[in-house]
Scaffold this motif. Structure first.
Motif, mmCIF file in Angstrom:
data_model
loop_
_atom_site.group_PDB
_atom_site.id
_atom_site.type_symbol
_atom_site.label_atom_id
_atom_site.label_comp_id
_atom_site.label_asym_id
_atom_site.label_seq_id
_atom_site.Cartn_x
_atom_site.Cartn_y
_atom_site.Cartn_z
ATOM 1 N N ASP A 5 -43.976 5.520 7.389
ATOM 2 C CA ASP A 5 -43.169 5.824 8.571
ATOM 3 C C ASP A 5 -41.950 4.901 8.656
ATOM 4 N N TYR A 60 -42.230 9.052 14.080
ATOM 5 C CA TYR A 60 -43.053 9.364 12.898
ATOM 6 C C TYR A 60 -44.501 8.918 13.098
ATOM 7 N N HIS A 61 -44.665 7.750 13.702
ATOM 8 C CA HIS A 61 -46.042 7.256 13.824
ATOM 9 C C HIS A 61 -46.821 8.037 14.890
ATOM 10 N N SER A 115 -48.001 10.909 13.098
ATOM 11 C CA SER A 115 -49.113 10.513 12.218
ATOM 12 C C SER A 115 -50.471 10.642 12.917
#
Ligand code: SF4
Ligand code: FE
Length: 492
Positions: free
Chosen positions: A108, A292-293, A296
Motif C-alpha cells: 500500500d 489503499y489500506h 485491504s
C-alpha cells in the motif's frame, strides 16, 4: 533474481542485523523466538503461495517497471482488475493463516508513494519519483518485504508536529547534509516491522509550513544504524513460550506482529528520500496510503472471517447442534456480514481510477465505507462465534491437564481422563478436536490473533472517526441536496 521461496525468505531475515527488544532485553535469535516465529511464518506464506501454480494468477504478476514476474505484494496496480486481484489475494492469505500476514502495508505504501512522488516532482522539479522507481525495482527484483510505516506517536493530539513539547512525537529531519538527511522519531504499532527487509516511512497527518521538517518520507533498511524495535505484546502471548501448549495457543503456526520502531539519528542517503519539506503533499500520501489500506481490510479480514465462521460451524457440529435452526441462522448472519465486507473491498477496487503517475487508485469514498464497516462487522461476527461456541472457549482446562497422568479420582482416574470424560464432544468427535476448535476461536476472538482480527479492525488503517471525516469529505452532500431540489421543484 527469481521469487524467493518461503525458506529463502526466512533465511534472508537471519542475514540482517535487526535490533529487536522484548521484555526488557535484546533478542539475538529473534527469527526462532517462539513468540515471534508464527508472525514470520505468516509473511512466509506470501512467498509460499507465490510458488504454488494453483495461485500463480493471483499471487504473481508482470512488473510494470521491468516486465519481470514479481510477487503481487510488490506490484503497482495497473488496472481495476489488479485492484480486485489484490483484495482476492488478501482474502486467500487470511484464509490460509487466520492472522495478519503483514506484507500489505508495504504494497500500500508503494502505490501511495509512487503516485504522490510523481505529483511532487511535477510541481517542484524534484527527483523523488525517480528515486522511488529505482527503489521499487530493487524491491521487486529481490522479492523483498517492506514495512509501510505511517503512525507516529503523536503526543498531544491537539497540537501540530512542530508544536509538540517533544519534537520526536513525529518523525522529523534533524540534520540536512549534502548527501542526505538525518532523522529522529518513532512509529507506533508497526505491523510486520521486524519481519521486513526494508521500511518506507511516511508522514501520518496533513501538515502546514511550520511542520516542514516533519514532512518527510524515505526508505531505509530495517537494520539501519540507529534503528531498533520494541516488540508489542499480545493477549495470551506467553502461551507460545510454554511447553506442551500448542493446542492452547489456538493457532500455533501463524500470528501477527506489531512493534514500536525507533529512529535514533538514522542517516538517509539522498537516493532514498521521497519527500523532504514539501509539506502540502504530506496529506496526499496519508490519504492515498490510508485509502489503499482501508481497501485491504475488505480482503484480509474477510479471509480471517472465513476461518472463524468455519470454526463456529465446527463447534456447533461437535456439540451436535449444527441442525438447530438458530445456529444455522447465526452462521447465515456471519456469512452475510463477512461477504458485505468483501463487497466493499471489491467495489472500491472496481471503481478505481488511474493516477497521473499511471498506477491505479481505489475509490476513496467506497474504501472508507469499507473500513468503517470493518470497524463494526468483525465485532458482530466474533459475538456470534462466541455465542455458538459456548463458554468453554474461556473456561477449558489447559492442554497439560488434558495430558496429565496425575491420579485424581477415587478409582485411579487421572486428571487427563477426567478432562477427557467431561469435555467429550458428541460421539465420533475426539475431545482433542473440540479442544482445538475452542482454542482457535479463543485465539481469534480474544487471544493473540484478536489483535489482527478485532482491535485492528477498529484502529488499523485509521480509527473509525478518520473514515467518517473522509466520508463527510467525499460524500457530496451538496450534490445530493441539488438532486432533492431538482425533483422537489425548489428554485433558489
Ligand atoms: Fe495486511 Fe490486513 Fe495485516 Fe493490514 S491488517 S497488513 S491488510 S493482513
Ligand atoms: Fe493493518
Amino acid at each position: 533474481m527469481a521469487l524467493m521461496t518461503a525458506q529463502e525468505y526466512i533465511d534472508s531475515l537471519r542475514k540482517l542485523n535487526t535490533r529487536v527488544y522484548m521484555f526488557g532485553e535484546k533478542i539475538d535469535n529473534w527469527v526462532d523466538h517462539p513468540m515471534i516465529r508464527p508472525s514470520i511464518n505468516c509473511v512466509a506464506m506470501t512467498y509460499a503461495l507465490a510458488q504454488d501454480p494453483q495461485y500463480a494468477d493471483l499471487m504473481t504478476v508482470k512488473s510494470s517497471l521491468t516486465g519481470h514476474t514479481i510477487n503481487r505484494f510488490t506490484h503497482l496496480h495497473q488496472s481495476t482488475e489488479d485492484l480486485m486481484n489484490k483484495v482476492k489475494m488478501q482474502r486467500l492469505l487470511g484464509q490460509k493463516t487466520a492472522s495478519c500476514f503483514q506484507r500489505c502495508v508495504g504494497m500500500d505504501a508503494f502505490n501511495a508513494v509512487f503516485s504522490t512522488t510523481y505529483e511532487i516532482d511535477e510541481k517542484y522539479g524534484t527527483h523523488y519519483h525517480e528515486n522511488f522507481k529505482k527503489f521499487l525495482t530493487f524491491v521487486q527484483d529481490n522479492d523483498l518485504t517492506v514495512d509501510g510505516a505511517m503512525t507516529d506517536p503523536k503526543g498531544d493530539r491537539s497540537k501540530a508536529p512542530s508544536q509538540q513539547a517533544d519534537p520526536d512525537m513525529y518523525v522529523h529531519v534533524v540534520e540536512r547534509r549534502e548527501d542526505g538527511i538525518v532523522v529522529c522519531g518513532a512509529k507506533c504499532h508497526q505491523t510486520g516491522s521486524i519481519n521486513s527487509h526494508w521500511h518506507i516511512f511516511m508522514p501520518t497527518i496533513s501538515m502546514g509550513e511550520a511542520d516542514k521538517d516533519w514532512a518527510v518520507s524515505f526508505a531505509c533498511p530495517t537494520d539501519a544504524e540507529g534503528m531498533y524495535m520494541i516488540y508489542g505484546r499480545q493477549s495470551c502471548d506467553t502461551r507460545k513460550m510454554e511447553e506442551d501448549a500448542s493446542i492452547d495457543v489456538g493457532n500455533a503456526k501463524f500470528g501477527g506482529q506489531e512493534a514500536l520502531v525507533v529512529l535514533d539519528h538514522v542517516f538517509i542517503p539522498n537516493e532514498y528520500i521521497f519527500l523532504n519539506g514539501e509539506y502540502e503533499f504530506a496529506g496526499m500520501i496519508v490519504e492515498r496510503f490510508a485509502g489503499y489500506h482501508r481497501q485491504s481490510y475488505g480482503g484480509c479480514k474477510v479471509g480471517v472471517g472465513d476461518t472463524l465462521i468455519g470454526a463456529a460451524a465446527l463447534a456447533a457440529e461437535y456439540n451436535g447442534v449444527e441442525k438447530a435452526s438458530a445456529v444455522k441462522d447465526k452462521l447465515i448472519e456471519m456469512t452475510h456480514l463477512n461477504e458485505t465486507l468483501f463487497c466493499c473491498g471489491i467495489a472500491c477496487s472496481a471503481q478505481g481510477f488511474k493516477t497521473k503517475a499511471g498506477n491505479y487508485q481505489i475509490d476513496l469514498l467506497l474504501a472508507n465505507v469499507c473500513k468503517q464497516n470493518v470497524t463494526r462487522f468483525p465485532y458482530e461476527i466474533v459475538r456470534l462465534a462466541e455465542d455458538i461456541a459456548g463458554g468453554l472457549v474461556v473456561t477449558m482446562p489447559s492442554q497439560t491437564d488434558f495430558n496429565s497422568d496425575t491420579v485424581v479420582g477415587r478409582n485411579g482416574e487421572t486428571i487427563g481422563e477426567i478432562c477427557n470424560k467431561f469435555f467429550a464432544a458428541r460421539e465420533g468427535v475426539s475431545t482433542e478436536n473440540r479442544q482445538r476448535i475452542m482454542r482457535f476461536i479463543e485465539n481469534l476472538c480474544l487471544g493473540a490473533a484478536a489483535v489482527g482480527y478485532r482491535t485492528e479492525s477498529m484502529h488499523g488503517a485509521g480509527s473509525p472517526q478518520a473514515q467518517r471525516i473522509m466520508i463527510a469529505r467525499q460524500g457530496n452532500i451538496q450534490g445530493k441536496k441539488q438532486l432533492a431540489k431538482d425533483i422537489a421543484g425548489i428554485k433558489d
